[in-house]
Scaffold this active site. Structure first.
Site, PDB file in Angstrom:
ATOM      1  N   GLU A   5       8.405  43.276   8.782  1.00  0.00           N
ATOM      2  CA  GLU A   5       8.192  43.773   7.426  1.00  0.00           C
ATOM      3  C   GLU A   5       7.352  45.056   7.476  1.00  0.00           C
ATOM      4  OE1 GLU A   5       5.058  40.926   5.606  1.00  0.00           O
ATOM      5  OE2 GLU A   5       6.092  39.745   7.119  1.00  0.00           O
ATOM      6  N   TYR A  62      10.122  44.781  -2.217  1.00  0.00           N
ATOM      7  CA  TYR A  62       9.147  44.441  -3.248  1.00  0.00           C
ATOM      8  C   TYR A  62       7.975  45.410  -3.238  1.00  0.00           C
ATOM      9  CZ  TYR A  62       7.367  41.926   0.908  1.00  0.00           C
ATOM     10  OH  TYR A  62       6.969  41.587   2.179  1.00  0.00           O
ATOM     11  N   ASP A  64       4.028  45.872  -2.885  1.00  0.00           N
ATOM     12  CA  ASP A  64       2.856  45.181  -2.365  1.00  0.00           C
ATOM     13  C   ASP A  64       1.735  46.193  -2.159  1.00  0.00           C
ATOM     14  OD1 ASP A  64       1.366  43.055  -1.556  1.00  0.00           O
ATOM     15  OD2 ASP A  64       2.376  42.756   0.360  1.00  0.00           O
ATOM     16  N   GLU A  69       7.637  47.694  -0.067  1.00  0.00           N
ATOM     17  CA  GLU A  69       7.676  46.941   1.193  1.00  0.00           C
ATOM     18  C   GLU A  69       9.058  46.343   1.380  1.00  0.00           C
ATOM     19  OE1 GLU A  69       4.358  44.468   1.998  1.00  0.00           O
ATOM     20  OE2 GLU A  69       5.341  43.408   3.665  1.00  0.00           O
ATOM     21  N   THR A  72      12.825  42.408   6.717  1.00  0.00           N
ATOM     22  CA  THR A  72      14.171  42.104   7.204  1.00  0.00           C
ATOM     23  C   THR A  72      14.501  40.644   6.915  1.00  0.00           C
ATOM     24  OG1 THR A  72      13.476  41.309   9.393  1.00  0.00           O
ATOM     25  CG2 THR A  72      13.870  43.692   9.165  1.00  0.00           C
ATOM     26  N   HIS A 124       4.280  44.263   9.849  1.00  0.00           N
ATOM     27  CA  HIS A 124       3.999  42.930  10.383  1.00  0.00           C
ATOM     28  C   HIS A 124       5.237  42.333  11.023  1.00  0.00           C
ATOM     29  CE1 HIS A 124       0.529  42.435   7.223  1.00  0.00           C
ATOM     30  NE2 HIS A 124       0.313  43.400   8.086  1.00  0.00           N
ATOM     31  N   ASN A 126       7.034  38.918  12.669  1.00  0.00           N
ATOM     32  CA  ASN A 126       7.003  37.465  12.505  1.00  0.00           C
ATOM     33  C   ASN A 126       7.893  36.810  13.544  1.00  0.00           C
ATOM     34  OD1 ASN A 126       5.422  37.275   9.918  1.00  0.00           O
ATOM     35  ND2 ASN A 126       7.082  38.643   9.293  1.00  0.00           N
ATOM     36  N   ARG A 202       4.792  30.061  12.283  1.00  0.00           N
ATOM     37  CA  ARG A 202       5.230  31.458  12.236  1.00  0.00           C
ATOM     38  C   ARG A 202       4.066  32.278  12.758  1.00  0.00           C
ATOM     39  NH1 ARG A 202       5.457  35.835   7.579  1.00  0.00           N
ATOM     40  NH2 ARG A 202       4.023  34.399   6.568  1.00  0.00           N
ATOM     41  N   HIS A 204       2.283  35.549  12.961  1.00  0.00           N
ATOM     42  CA  HIS A 204       2.279  36.729  12.098  1.00  0.00           C
ATOM     43  C   HIS A 204       1.462  37.808  12.812  1.00  0.00           C
ATOM     44  CE1 HIS A 204       2.754  38.657   8.242  1.00  0.00           C
ATOM     45  NE2 HIS A 204       1.466  38.711   7.997  1.00  0.00           N
TER      46      HIS A 204
END
Lengths: 454, 60
Positions: A5, A62, A64, A69, A72, A124, A126, A202, A204
């Site tokens: 992201e 979105y 943020d 942002e 994927t 970021h 993930n 997850r 991060h």
């Protein structure tokens, strides 16, 4: 399984008085690809849905923290994640072009992580990890890996104090922690698996940079995913760093890639020594770890080239190419490290679109891994082998009968007005292979919900 | 699943001369001087204002 992201930088260069909040909202509101919240969307949705969209390609777009942002969709390979990251650039750039007309000012989008005023925003990564892997083992190995991967994957940064390999290292202040906006840690402990909690974590990763180079994005995602599989299998040697934050800064500032950092056991190794040791351990267990041969060979080649002479990577790695450009510009302009013209080049590097200096560099290098046609297809189509396939399919086909969509569920409104929620908790379920035949020919929310309920 | 484009790495015929000093960057493939010629307008504008006006909200 993995994804990435990016919070994009944003500005209206000719109209700096327009707030970034307004610009970010306008860009997401003008999304040009199939998504929730578009003109076919239900009148019953909230206005906020214009600024928080699930996309027909299974990703999310979105607002943020006053940034557009893009995240994927869930993907199973580093190359697919790189593909969808590249598609995200196109999605954001096109939305910005559409928003520019509406706002009446050119909106520029930047794939970077810093401004010149001390603000940072994230890219970021993930990664899915099995729950039974002891977290402390993850922390120890991931810390060493993330600190020493900087010469492989940094995007480069011009500062008044000189050139740094990464955008982000200067903004990290803690070893572990849950925060992402203050006291940012090397290892983030956010526990939102978006998957069955008993089985999955997850991981991060918030230390990474936004890369322009597809090669670097792929190397970053591929090697990090591989390292996490090696942590699961517990095959990595003990390379714990004596002082990870100090090592992070040392390596970040060292364009020779030769600085030595102390390990907890008293040895002193360079970042490349550590990467080489990790690579050896992974290679020994390559079959068991299902290691992608391309990732292994890219990793080895970059470590070898950086060791011989970092400039050998100028055709593939962001920071090396950017540093070469900055050095050449500094020589021509007789400019010192604090010269704004060099900072402007750094900004131009990050800007999406034909005006970026990166486009000139890209034309001469080997940064790209993906065909334009594949990127274009992934702007629209979801990956086939994760639940993103179902999410994207629902977004593309149901229009206003799709009431809401998220990572783990979607809610449909049938013809009688009845709401039906579809759970998609398991990320590797609801794929084209598992549900493609079942949904073939299903038209409308009733049929889709009935078939998924079987 | 995505496929990687396969092509030979473009490597200019860089002579295998050992570089002992790192004062001049030796790029494998990038001709920075030609590139700087192309982007002269970026270098000539008011960089100070441009950089200062790029103000972001801190994010994640």
């Amino acid at each position: 399984m993995l994804g990435i992201e990016t919070e994009y930088g944003i500005s209206a260069p000719e109209r700096p008085e327009i707030s970034v909040d307004l610009l970010a909202a306008a860009v997401v509101a003008h999304c040009t690809v199939p998504s929730t919240g578009d003109e076919t969307w239900s009148e019953a949705t909230f206005i906020d849905d214009l600024h928080n969209r699930m996309l027909g390609n299974g990703g999310r777009f979105y607002v943020d923290h006053a940034h557009p942002e893009y995240c994927t969709p869930e993907t199973t390979t580093a190359l697919d994640a790189t593909l969808y990251d590249a598609s995200g650039e196109a999605i954001v750039a096109r939305a910005a072009a559409a928003a520019s007309e509406e706002v009446g000012a050119r909106i520029a989008i930047f794939k970077n992580n810093t401004d010149a005023h001390g603000n940072s925003y994230g890219t970021h990564e993930n990664y899915q990890l099995t729950r039974e892997t002891p977290w402390q083992r993850v922390v120890v190995h991931l810390t060493t890996f993330l600190v020493t991967r900087q010469p492989l994957v940094g995007a480069g940064r011009v500062t008044p104090d000189g050139f740094h390999l990464t955008q982000r290292a200067g903004y990290l202040e803690a070893l572990t922690g849950i925060e992402t906006t203050i006291r940012r840690p090397i290892v983030n402990t956010r526990a939102e698996p978006h998957a069955p909690r008993a089985r999955w974590r997850r991981v991060h990763v918030i230390v990474g940079d936004a890369n322009r180079s597809q090669f670097a994005t792929h190397l970053k995602l591929g090697v990090t995913a591989l390292i996490l599989r090696a942590v699961e299998a517990d095959v990595l040697p003990d390379l714990a760093l004596a002082d990870p934050l100090a090592a992070l800064r040392t390596i970040d500032a060292d364009a020779t890639c030769r600085a030595l950092v102390p390990l907890a056991d008293g040895r002193r190794l360079s970042a490349l020594d550590v990467q080489e040791a990790l690579l050896e351990a992974v290679r020994t267990h390559a079959d068991r770890l299902a290691a992608d041969p391309d990732v292994l060979s890219d990793w080895q080649a970059v470590v070898d080239d950086l060791r011989a002479d970092p400039d050998r990577c100028a055709d593939r790695l962001d920071w090396v190419a950017k540093r070469g450009l900055i050095q050449a510009a500094a020589a021509r302009l007789d400019a010192g490290p604090g010269d704004a013209r060099l900072a402007r080049l750094d900004l131009s590097w990050a800007e999406l679109g034909p005006a970026s200096v990166f486009e000139r560099v890209r034309a001469q290098g080997n940064f790209d891994l993906l065909a334009d046609a594949a990127i274009e297809a992934a702007v629209i189509e979801p990956p086939s082998d994760t639940r993103a396939w179902l999410r994207g399919t629902l977004v593309q086909t149901l229009g206003r009968s799709l009431i809401s969509a998220g990572w783990e569920s979607a809610t449909l409104r049938g013809s009688t007005g009845r709401l039906r929620t579809i759970g998609m908790g398991e990320p590797l379920n609801h794929t084209r292979a598992t549900h493609g035949d079942l949904l073939a020919g299903a038209r409308g929310a009733d049929a889709v919900a009935d078939r998924l309920a079987r | 699943m995505a496929e990687r484009i396969r092509r030979e790495r473009t490597t200019h015929a860089v002579e295998q001369v050992e570089t002992t000093e790192l004062t001049t960057p030796r790029a494998a493939t990038i001709d920075y001087d030609a590139l700087l010629d192309e982007i002269d307008e970026v270098l000539q504008g008011n960089a100070e204002d441009y950089v200062r006006s790029f103000v972001q909200k801190g994010g994640q």
